[in-house]
Write a protein that holds these residues in place. Structure first.
Motif, PDB file in Angstrom:
ATOM      1  N   PRO A 142      72.193  60.416  40.846  1.00  0.00           N
ATOM      2  CA  PRO A 142      71.184  61.356  41.336  1.00  0.00           C
ATOM      3  C   PRO A 142      69.926  61.385  40.480  1.00  0.00           C
ATOM      4  O   PRO A 142      68.817  61.536  41.004  1.00  0.00           O
ATOM      5  N   VAL A 143      70.084  61.220  39.153  1.00  0.00           N
ATOM      6  CA  VAL A 143      68.918  61.248  38.265  1.00  0.00           C
ATOM      7  C   VAL A 143      67.991  60.080  38.567  1.00  0.00           C
ATOM      8  O   VAL A 143      66.758  60.229  38.611  1.00  0.00           O
ATOM      9  N   GLN A 144      68.553  58.889  38.781  1.00  0.00           N
ATOM     10  CA  GLN A 144      67.723  57.737  39.136  1.00  0.00           C
ATOM     11  C   GLN A 144      67.017  57.960  40.467  1.00  0.00           C
ATOM     12  O   GLN A 144      65.844  57.621  40.626  1.00  0.00           O
ATOM     13  N   LEU A 145      67.731  58.520  41.427  1.00  0.00           N
ATOM     14  CA  LEU A 145      67.121  58.782  42.728  1.00  0.00           C
ATOM     15  C   LEU A 145      65.952  59.744  42.586  1.00  0.00           C
ATOM     16  O   LEU A 145      64.881  59.536  43.183  1.00  0.00           O
ATOM     17  N   ILE A 146      66.116  60.787  41.784  1.00  0.00           N
ATOM     18  CA  ILE A 146      65.032  61.744  41.562  1.00  0.00           C
ATOM     19  C   ILE A 146      63.814  61.042  40.950  1.00  0.00           C
ATOM     20  O   ILE A 146      62.667  61.263  41.362  1.00  0.00           O
ATOM     21  N   ALA A 147      64.053  60.160  39.975  1.00  0.00           N
ATOM     22  CA  ALA A 147      62.954  59.454  39.306  1.00  0.00           C
ATOM     23  C   ALA A 147      62.222  58.508  40.257  1.00  0.00           C
ATOM     24  O   ALA A 147      60.980  58.475  40.292  1.00  0.00           O
ATOM     25  N   PHE A 148      62.973  57.748  41.039  1.00  0.00           N
ATOM     26  CA  PHE A 148      62.336  56.787  41.943  1.00  0.00           C
ATOM     27  C   PHE A 148      61.651  57.481  43.117  1.00  0.00           C
ATOM     28  O   PHE A 148      60.672  56.975  43.665  1.00  0.00           O
ATOM     29  N   ARG A 149      62.164  58.644  43.504  1.00  0.00           N
ATOM     30  CA  ARG A 149      61.463  59.424  44.524  1.00  0.00           C
ATOM     31  C   ARG A 149      60.101  59.898  43.993  1.00  0.00           C
ATOM     32  O   ARG A 149      59.137  59.995  44.749  1.00  0.00           O
ATOM     33  N   ALA A 150      60.029  60.169  42.694  1.00  0.00           N
ATOM     34  CA  ALA A 150      58.746  60.542  42.098  1.00  0.00           C
ATOM     35  C   ALA A 150      57.759  59.371  42.181  1.00  0.00           C
ATOM     36  O   ALA A 150      56.556  59.568  42.424  1.00  0.00           O
ATOM     37  N   VAL A 151      58.254  58.143  41.978  1.00  0.00           N
ATOM     38  CA  VAL A 151      57.402  56.956  42.117  1.00  0.00           C
ATOM     39  C   VAL A 151      56.879  56.854  43.551  1.00  0.00           C
ATOM     40  O   VAL A 151      55.704  56.555  43.790  1.00  0.00           O
ATOM     41  N   MET A 152      57.756  57.114  44.514  1.00  0.00           N
ATOM     42  CA  MET A 152      57.333  57.101  45.915  1.00  0.00           C
ATOM     43  C   MET A 152      56.254  58.155  46.163  1.00  0.00           C
ATOM     44  O   MET A 152      55.290  57.924  46.900  1.00  0.00           O
ATOM     45  N   GLY A 153      56.405  59.320  45.544  1.00  0.00           N
ATOM     46  CA  GLY A 153      55.398  60.374  45.682  1.00  0.00           C
ATOM     47  C   GLY A 153      54.051  59.953  45.113  1.00  0.00           C
ATOM     48  O   GLY A 153      52.998  60.306  45.656  1.00  0.00           O
ATOM     49  N   LEU A 154      54.083  59.186  44.010  1.00  0.00           N
ATOM     50  CA  LEU A 154      52.848  58.666  43.422  1.00  0.00           C
ATOM     51  C   LEU A 154      52.110  57.786  44.429  1.00  0.00           C
ATOM     52  O   LEU A 154      50.897  57.914  44.621  1.00  0.00           O
ATOM     53  N   GLY A 155      52.839  56.888  45.093  1.00  0.00           N
ATOM     54  CA  GLY A 155      52.201  56.033  46.086  1.00  0.00           C
ATOM     55  C   GLY A 155      51.701  56.810  47.283  1.00  0.00           C
ATOM     56  O   GLY A 155      50.576  56.604  47.759  1.00  0.00           O
ATOM     57  N   ALA A 156      52.528  57.751  47.759  1.00  0.00           N
ATOM     58  CA  ALA A 156      52.159  58.528  48.945  1.00  0.00           C
ATOM     59  C   ALA A 156      50.907  59.361  48.705  1.00  0.00           C
ATOM     60  O   ALA A 156      50.132  59.613  49.636  1.00  0.00           O
ATOM     61  N   ALA A 157      50.703  59.808  47.456  1.00  0.00           N
ATOM     62  CA  ALA A 157      49.532  60.627  47.144  1.00  0.00           C
ATOM     63  C   ALA A 157      48.232  59.886  47.425  1.00  0.00           C
ATOM     64  O   ALA A 157      47.209  60.500  47.744  1.00  0.00           O
ATOM     65  N   PHE A 158      48.252  58.557  47.314  1.00  0.00           N
ATOM     66  CA  PHE A 158      47.052  57.773  47.565  1.00  0.00           C
ATOM     67  C   PHE A 158      46.923  57.353  49.026  1.00  0.00           C
ATOM     68  O   PHE A 158      45.869  56.897  49.452  1.00  0.00           O
ATOM     69  N   VAL A 159      48.008  57.497  49.781  1.00  0.00           N
ATOM     70  CA  VAL A 159      47.984  57.118  51.197  1.00  0.00           C
ATOM     71  C   VAL A 159      47.425  58.243  52.053  1.00  0.00           C
ATOM     72  O   VAL A 159      46.506  58.040  52.863  1.00  0.00           O
ATOM     73  N   MET A 160      47.971  59.439  51.896  1.00  0.00           N
ATOM     74  CA  MET A 160      47.678  60.540  52.817  1.00  0.00           C
ATOM     75  C   MET A 160      46.195  60.893  52.901  1.00  0.00           C
ATOM     76  O   MET A 160      45.609  60.896  53.998  1.00  0.00           O
ATOM     77  N   PRO A 161      45.501  61.188  51.781  1.00  0.00           N
ATOM     78  CA  PRO A 161      44.087  61.582  51.915  1.00  0.00           C
ATOM     79  C   PRO A 161      43.201  60.447  52.402  1.00  0.00           C
ATOM     80  O   PRO A 161      42.215  60.673  53.106  1.00  0.00           O
ATOM     81  N   ALA A 162      43.554  59.206  52.040  1.00  0.00           N
ATOM     82  CA  ALA A 162      42.715  58.073  52.446  1.00  0.00           C
ATOM     83  C   ALA A 162      42.739  57.877  53.957  1.00  0.00           C
ATOM     84  O   ALA A 162      41.715  57.526  54.551  1.00  0.00           O
ATOM     85  N   THR A 163      43.892  58.111  54.593  1.00  0.00           N
ATOM     86  CA  THR A 163      43.949  57.906  56.046  1.00  0.00           C
ATOM     87  C   THR A 163      42.997  58.842  56.782  1.00  0.00           C
ATOM     88  O   THR A 163      42.246  58.408  57.663  1.00  0.00           O
ATOM     89  N   LEU A 164      42.994  60.107  56.414  1.00  0.00           N
ATOM     90  CA  LEU A 164      42.144  61.064  57.110  1.00  0.00           C
ATOM     91  C   LEU A 164      40.672  60.869  56.737  1.00  0.00           C
ATOM     92  O   LEU A 164      39.781  61.048  57.578  1.00  0.00           O
ATOM     93  N   ALA A 165      40.400  60.490  55.493  1.00  0.00           N
ATOM     94  CA  ALA A 165      39.018  60.256  55.077  1.00  0.00           C
ATOM     95  C   ALA A 165      38.425  59.057  55.820  1.00  0.00           C
ATOM     96  O   ALA A 165      37.264  59.089  56.252  1.00  0.00           O
ATOM     97  N   ILE A 166      39.210  57.992  55.974  1.00  0.00           N
ATOM     98  CA  ILE A 166      38.733  56.826  56.726  1.00  0.00           C
ATOM     99  C   ILE A 166      38.502  57.205  58.181  1.00  0.00           C
ATOM    100  O   ILE A 166      37.512  56.808  58.804  1.00  0.00           O
ATOM    101  N   LEU A 167      39.424  57.974  58.742  1.00  0.00           N
ATOM    102  CA  LEU A 167      39.281  58.435  60.134  1.00  0.00           C
ATOM    103  C   LEU A 167      37.944  59.153  60.317  1.00  0.00           C
ATOM    104  O   LEU A 167      37.230  58.918  61.304  1.00  0.00           O
ATOM    105  N   MET A 168      37.608  60.032  59.378  1.00  0.00           N
ATOM    106  CA  MET A 168      36.375  60.814  59.511  1.00  0.00           C
ATOM    107  C   MET A 168      35.141  59.928  59.407  1.00  0.00           C
ATOM    108  O   MET A 168      34.056  60.320  59.826  1.00  0.00           O
ATOM    109  N   ASN A 169      35.289  58.728  58.873  1.00  0.00           N
ATOM    110  CA  ASN A 169      34.145  57.842  58.697  1.00  0.00           C
ATOM    111  C   ASN A 169      34.060  56.734  59.741  1.00  0.00           C
ATOM    112  O   ASN A 169      33.099  55.967  59.729  1.00  0.00           O
TER     113      ASN A 169
END
Length: 534
Positions: free
Chosen positions: A114-141
């Motif tokens: 479970p500890v490894q899963l928690i850590a790697f999920r944090a890595v996934m969150g790091l990537g997702a943080a750069f995906v979500m705002p960029a999609t809507l910002a590109i849409l607006m442009n």
């Protein structure tokens, strides 16, 4: 003789305007995998809580952290990710985010604890943080202003699509493969999204971007982690008066207060608190946070209701959630029609009332409640969500200048993720505390070292019962009864939060606006389309 029509003045270059709908499709695919991951995980949490080799034997608090490690990193970095996208180019940060998310998914699939899963999920969150705002910002442009509400509605509908296919996909995978397959499935989707992104999507940036605020990022993440840790720990111990719990929560609140003070005084804050002087903007952001607080907490316990109490498989559970997603897919793109007719306030308030009513309905569910009743509840809840998310997203995105689209998107999603994380922490802790109080009298015959673990969740109790063989069957009925009581209590807490959100939007969102003739002629075009075709 009729004179020829004057050419339409466009802010967006013609070559990009022609392929704007294809670009929207690629952006929706990128958003879909971020949302898909959590919706798949929802049906897998029971399997992950099962002892090895079937699962990882994760406790309820570890499951909460597996969800929240992703969510907190995601929320803590969203605004900085939006600023980096404004500065470096939204396409570049989106590509980088997708790559990190894919790597994190592959690592999570191979977690050995479970500890490894928690850590790697944090890595996934790091990537997702750069995906979500960029999609809507590109849409607006890539869309002209008059098409933005329609495009945002379709973009929001992709969330419904992910909620629809996520649980079903997760159920199919768990029926045929090991639990890690629910993360590994992200990898081929990431590869496809990367290829389409390179081919179709233009880059854009803000020529006057804000400065990155590393101190603010650290303060926000540390404060949220301390706060959530204290809340989850209190639920695990079923004692919120414990000194460690109180000290951790107090420390989290203190750090977050300092974060706000620091941001107000900073000349380059992560979050420009002056945005919140606008009551309409603040009300829309608050509505998003409160509705996700309620929704994420309820989604967490509904999986245990369908699988542990009702005995449905992960695939059947995924299918049971289909009405929730179908309603969002149907109504999210059409919600703007109600806004045009009745206004933001009436539409969003009605949506909040409907969500609150469905949360309250969870307090009526029993082990033998007809399953069609749950299906109707999910459909109506999805309908309410659709009529909250689309209007509030449009209000938020149009409240700030166009070149700050990344910041607006990041703020919206930060509060959505923080609301969801606190919902899982708070409502998960309410569930855990109420369950332990309901089952502890039945655990007296168990050894002392087993009694505490068995009382943490229904899965823990059923796991101990299975190890006891025939002698453990006497625990199954009390476990189900204790869980149902805990679920009813938790649902009422969620209802109270949704009603608070209802009050906020009813008081502060704007009513129906009179049509106004607008022109963008003469506006300074500040957003540069880096990859615009000539």
């Amino acid at each position: 003789m009729t004179s020829p029509a004057a050419p339409v003045e466009r802010r967006v270059p013609e070559a990009i305007h022609r392929r704007r709908w294809a670009i929207l499709g690629v952006l929706m695919l990128s958003l879909l995998i971020v949302v898909l991951d959590n919706s798949i995980l929802n049906v897998a949490i029971k399997t992950i809580s099962t002892p090895a080799p079937t699962g990882l034997g994760a406790t309820q608090s570890e499951l909460e952290w597996a969800i929240n490690s992703y969510t907190l990193v995601f929320a803590g970095l969203l605004f900085t990710a939006g600023l980096l996208g404004d500065r470096l180019g939204r396409k570049k940060t989106l590509l980088a985010g997708l790559l990190v998310f894919g790597v994190g998914s592959a690592l999570a699939a191979e977690s050995g604890s479970p500890v490894q899963l928690i850590a790697f999920r944090a890595v996934m969150g790091l990537g997702a943080a750069f995906v979500m705002p960029a999609t809507l910002a590109i849409l607006m442009n890539v869309f002209e202003r008059e098409e933005q509400p329609k495009a945002i509605g379709i973009w929001a509908g992709s969330v419904g699509l992910a909620i629809a296919i996520g649980p079903i996909t997760g159920g199919v995978l768990l029926d045929h493969f090991w639990w890690g397959s629910v993360f590994l499935i992200n990898v081929p989707i990431v590869v496809i999204a990367l290829g389409l992104m390179l081919w179709l999507v233009p880059d854009s940036r803000d020529p006057n971007p804000g400065h990155v605020d590393p101190v603010g990022v650290v303060l926000s993440v540390v404060g949220l982690v301390l706060l959530v840790y204290g809340i989850i720990k209190g639920g695990q111990l079923a004692d919120f008066t414990d000194l460690t719990v109180l000290a951790t929560i107090a420390a989290g609140v203190a750090v977050l207060v300092f974060f706000v003070v620091y941001e107000k005084r900073s000349d380059h804050p992560s979050i420009d608190v002056t945005y919140f002087k606008n009551k309409v903007f603040s009300a829309a952001i608050t509505a998003i946070a409160l509705v996700f607080f309620a929704l994420m907490g309820v989604t967490f316990f509904s999986v245990f209701y369908t699988q542990s109490v009702r005995g449905y498989t992960p695939l059947q559970t995924g299918l049971l959630m289909l009405p929730l997603a179908a309603a969002q897919m149907i109504f999210a793109p059409r919600a703007r029609l109600l806004v045009d007719r009745f206004g933001n306030k009436a539409t969003t308030t009605a949506g909040m009332v409907l969500v609150a009513a469905m949360l309250a309905a969870f307090a009526t569910l029993e082990a033998d409640t007809p399953i069609w009743f749950l299906e109707v509840m999910f459909f109506l809840m999805g309908t309410g969500m659709a009529h909250i998310m689309t209007p509030t997203s449009v209000v938020i995105m149009q409240a700030l200048p166009r070149e700050k689209a990344g910041s607006a998107s990041a703020l919206s999603n930060t509060f959505r993720q923080v609301g969801g994380a606190l919902g899982i922490a708070v409502l998960g802790s309410v569930l855990s505390t109420a369950y332990r109080n309901g089952i502890q009298d039945k655990l007296g015959p168990l050894p002392a070292d087993v009694r505490h673990t068995a009382g943490e969740s229904i899965e823990a109790t059923l796991g101990v019962a299975a190890k006891l063989g025939p002698n453990g069957k006497a625990l199954v009925g009390p476990a189900n009864d204790a869980f149902l009581h805990a679920m009813h209590t938790t649902a009422l807490w969620g209802t109270g939060v949704a009603l608070l959100g209802t009050l906020v939007v009813a008081l502060y969102l704007p009513g129906k606006q009179q049509p106004a003739h607008r022109t963008e002629q003469g506006e300074t075009e500040e957003t540069e389309l880096v990859s615009a075709e000539k």
